[in-house]
Motif scaffolding. Structure first.
Motif, short mmCIF file in Angstrom:
data_model
loop_
_atom_site.label_atom_id
_atom_site.label_comp_id
_atom_site.label_asym_id
_atom_site.label_seq_id
_atom_site.Cartn_x
_atom_site.Cartn_y
_atom_site.Cartn_z
N ASP A 129 -70.58 -45.80 12.61
CA ASP A 129 -71.84 -46.61 12.68
C ASP A 129 -71.40 -46.80 11.29
O ASP A 129 -71.60 -47.42 10.54
CB ASP A 129 -72.72 -46.78 12.59
CG ASP A 129 -73.71 -45.31 11.97
OD1 ASP A 129 -72.88 -44.38 11.29
OD2 ASP A 129 -75.15 -44.67 11.88
N THR A 131 -73.21 -41.85 10.66
CA THR A 131 -73.74 -40.16 11.42
C THR A 131 -73.76 -40.83 12.68
O THR A 131 -74.66 -40.01 13.72
CB THR A 131 -75.12 -40.04 11.00
OG1 THR A 131 -76.27 -41.30 10.49
CG2 THR A 131 -75.29 -39.18 9.34
N ARG A 132 -73.97 -41.88 13.39
CA ARG A 132 -73.40 -41.83 14.79
C ARG A 132 -72.21 -42.53 15.26
O ARG A 132 -71.21 -43.04 14.30
CB ARG A 132 -74.27 -43.44 14.78
CG ARG A 132 -74.92 -43.62 15.91
CD ARG A 132 -75.40 -44.90 16.57
NE ARG A 132 -75.61 -44.49 18.29
CZ ARG A 132 -75.51 -46.18 18.29
NH1 ARG A 132 -76.45 -47.08 17.89
NH2 ARG A 132 -75.75 -46.27 19.86
N TYR A 133 -72.12 -41.75 16.11
CA TYR A 133 -70.45 -42.09 16.94
C TYR A 133 -70.39 -43.01 18.13
O TYR A 133 -71.24 -43.03 18.51
CB TYR A 133 -69.21 -41.27 17.01
CG TYR A 133 -69.04 -39.93 16.08
CD1 TYR A 133 -67.36 -40.80 15.90
CD2 TYR A 133 -69.09 -39.16 15.22
CE1 TYR A 133 -66.72 -39.68 14.50
CE2 TYR A 133 -69.23 -39.22 13.95
CZ TYR A 133 -67.95 -39.01 13.95
OH TYR A 133 -66.94 -38.32 12.73
N ASN A 139 -72.98 -36.86 19.48
CA ASN A 139 -74.12 -37.50 18.21
C ASN A 139 -75.45 -36.56 18.16
O ASN A 139 -75.76 -35.95 16.94
CB ASN A 139 -75.11 -38.91 18.83
CG ASN A 139 -73.71 -39.59 18.50
OD1 ASN A 139 -73.26 -39.45 17.22
ND2 ASN A 139 -74.25 -40.96 19.18
N THR A 153 -78.94 -35.43 14.76
CA THR A 153 -79.76 -35.05 14.99
C THR A 153 -80.29 -33.21 15.45
O THR A 153 -81.72 -33.08 15.32
CB THR A 153 -80.22 -35.65 16.25
OG1 THR A 153 -79.99 -34.83 17.05
CG2 THR A 153 -79.71 -37.15 16.13
#
Length: 442
Positions: free
Chosen positions: A232, A238-240, A436, A440
């Motif tokens: 992103d 932090t997001r694939y 991901n 988290t």
């Protein structure tokens, strides 16, 4: 002319090394270890070290070199034991893990104090080395990707590789060329009736399928040309998006090349690397980076040339990557290490590297000199520069936290696809959930 260039380099170096007093032992004799993995480049950097030492005889540079896999294994062990090299050649996707562990020195205060001009570097090279407002490296080089092919085999097949197209449905003219270049043991080509895919003498393509989570030397370039985006935000998103259907389509196409006999089965792929297979004449083409120019052009077994990557549905896209020199936070000689890193990132050293025609240096003016050095050898490598300069023609490989874990997760998922155990969409969707979750987790 060479003497004049060397003299100019030394004058620049003298100015670069003239700052600062010392921090104890650096006023006397200091030996710095400098880690490299590319043996082809070692000679060029030894020349830089010789020039540096001539201008600052109080500092000795000891270069250590290990092949890629051993390099990272050694470095991880050395970091844990507190015995890491003072200055380290670093790859952008690897450095966040060392930063997280407090193992790299923030050089931003020194960059600012010495007013290092970061605009001298090719655009896009300096930015990835900043994390949370701290800078950890100075750029040393850059690379793009191209098709490498055996000129004799291409001529025998009657294929033109200069303007190929690709799509994941039928492979476009790229797959047609690959099929034509594939030859079985009876001399039948992959596009001819009677071709025996179980008895292949020359595979049309030698893809580097064991290529981690980025696919720089294989699927990554075509996936992005198909509309895939890794993350992103780059760097430090932090997001694939490994669950993207655009990536699954691309991976599936590579798997079909195996099924059709155009590429070797994954479990039969040589562990020596694609350059060894291409040098043996058992493969016709592959995808490679500009750091491999000298290796292929100086081959005594085959004659090679470079062609542009195929143009996909979203255009031609090449991975764009650059290395940097970083300082181990535990070095007992931070000031001397900074002087060496500053010189490595200066036009003085990068001009020396350029004249050796081993890589495209990060300093823009040095990069031009490198192209001239390649031309002087009679090597046509314009495709790499044209790709770097094409509007929207390159993409930055993802830089984020958890690089090691992501590499393991995605590599394992892709291996399941290459071995025919899972379909691409299923394997990559599951892998993406794991990736991901890393961001988290508490």
């Amino acid at each position: 002319m060479r003497r004049g260039c060397a003299a100019a380099a030394l004058l620049l170096l003298a100015a670069a090394c003239g700052s600062g007093g010392g921090d104890g032992p650096e006023d006397g004799k200091v030996t710095l270890t400098y880690a490299l993995w590319d043996d082809v480049q070692q000679g060029a950097y030894q020349q830089c070290a010789d020039a540096f030492q001539q201008a600052d005889p109080g500092v000795t540079i000891k270069i250590t070199q290990n092949a890629w896999d051993q390099y990272w294994q050694n470095l991880t062990t050395q970091m844990v034991s507190g015995q890491a090299p003072d200055v380290i050649t670093m790859q952008a996707s690897y450095y966040p893990q060392f930063v997280k562990n407090g193992q790299l020195l923030d050089i931003d205060p020194m960059v600012k104090a010495d007013k290092v001009d970061l605009t001298r570097y090719r655009p896009g090279l300096a930015e990835p080395w900043v994390k949370d407002g701290r800078r950890y490296g100075l750029p040393k080089d850059w690379d793009t990707m191209a098709v490498i092919y055996n000129t004799k085999l291409a001529e025998q097949a009657g294929v033109d590789l200069s303007e190929l197209t690709w799509n994941p449905a039928d492979g476009g003219t790229f797959e047609k060329a690959i099929a034509r270049l594939t030859v079985d043991q009876n001399g039948k080509r992959g596009d001819e009736p009677g071709f025996d895919k179980t008895k292949v003498a020359v595979h049309g393509i030698v893809p580097e399928l064991n290529d981690g989570s980025q696919g720089q030397n294989s699927w990554g370039n075509l996936a992005v040309s198909n509309g895939f985006g890794y993350i992103d935000k780059n760097p430090f998103g932090t997001r694939y998006f490994y669950d993207s259907p655009k990536l699954a389509e691309t991976v599936t196409w590579f798997r079909r090349l195996i099924d059709k006999g155009y590429a070797a089965p994954y479990d039969k792929t040589s562990s020596l690397g694609i350059d060894a297979v291409l040098n043996s004449g058992k493969g016709a083409l592959g995808i490679t980076g500009s750091w491999m120019i000298r290796t292929y052009m100086e081959s005594t077994e085959q004659k090679f040339a470079f062609a542009p990557l195929p143009t996909g549905p979203q255009g031609r896209k090449s991975a764009f990557n650059g290395l940097a020199d970083v300082i181990y936070s535990g070095t007992p000689h931070p000031e001397a290490a900074w002087k060496w890193v500053k010189f490595l990132g200066s036009p003085a050293c990068q001009d020396i590297v350029a004249r050796n025609a081993v890589v495209f240096p990060a300093v823009a003016s040095s990069s031009e000199r490198s192209l001239e050095a390649y031309r002087a050898k009679g090597w046509d490598v314009r495709v790499f520069v044209e790709e770097a300069e094409a509007a929207d023609g390159t993409f930055l490989l993802p830089v984020s936290d958890h690089g090691d874990e992501i590499n393991q997760i995605v590599s394992s998922a892709l291996e399941e696809v290459w071995l025919g155990r899972k379909d691409a969409q299923t394997a990559l969707t599951a892998a993406n959930q794991q990736v991901n979750a890393l961001f988290t987790a508490n």
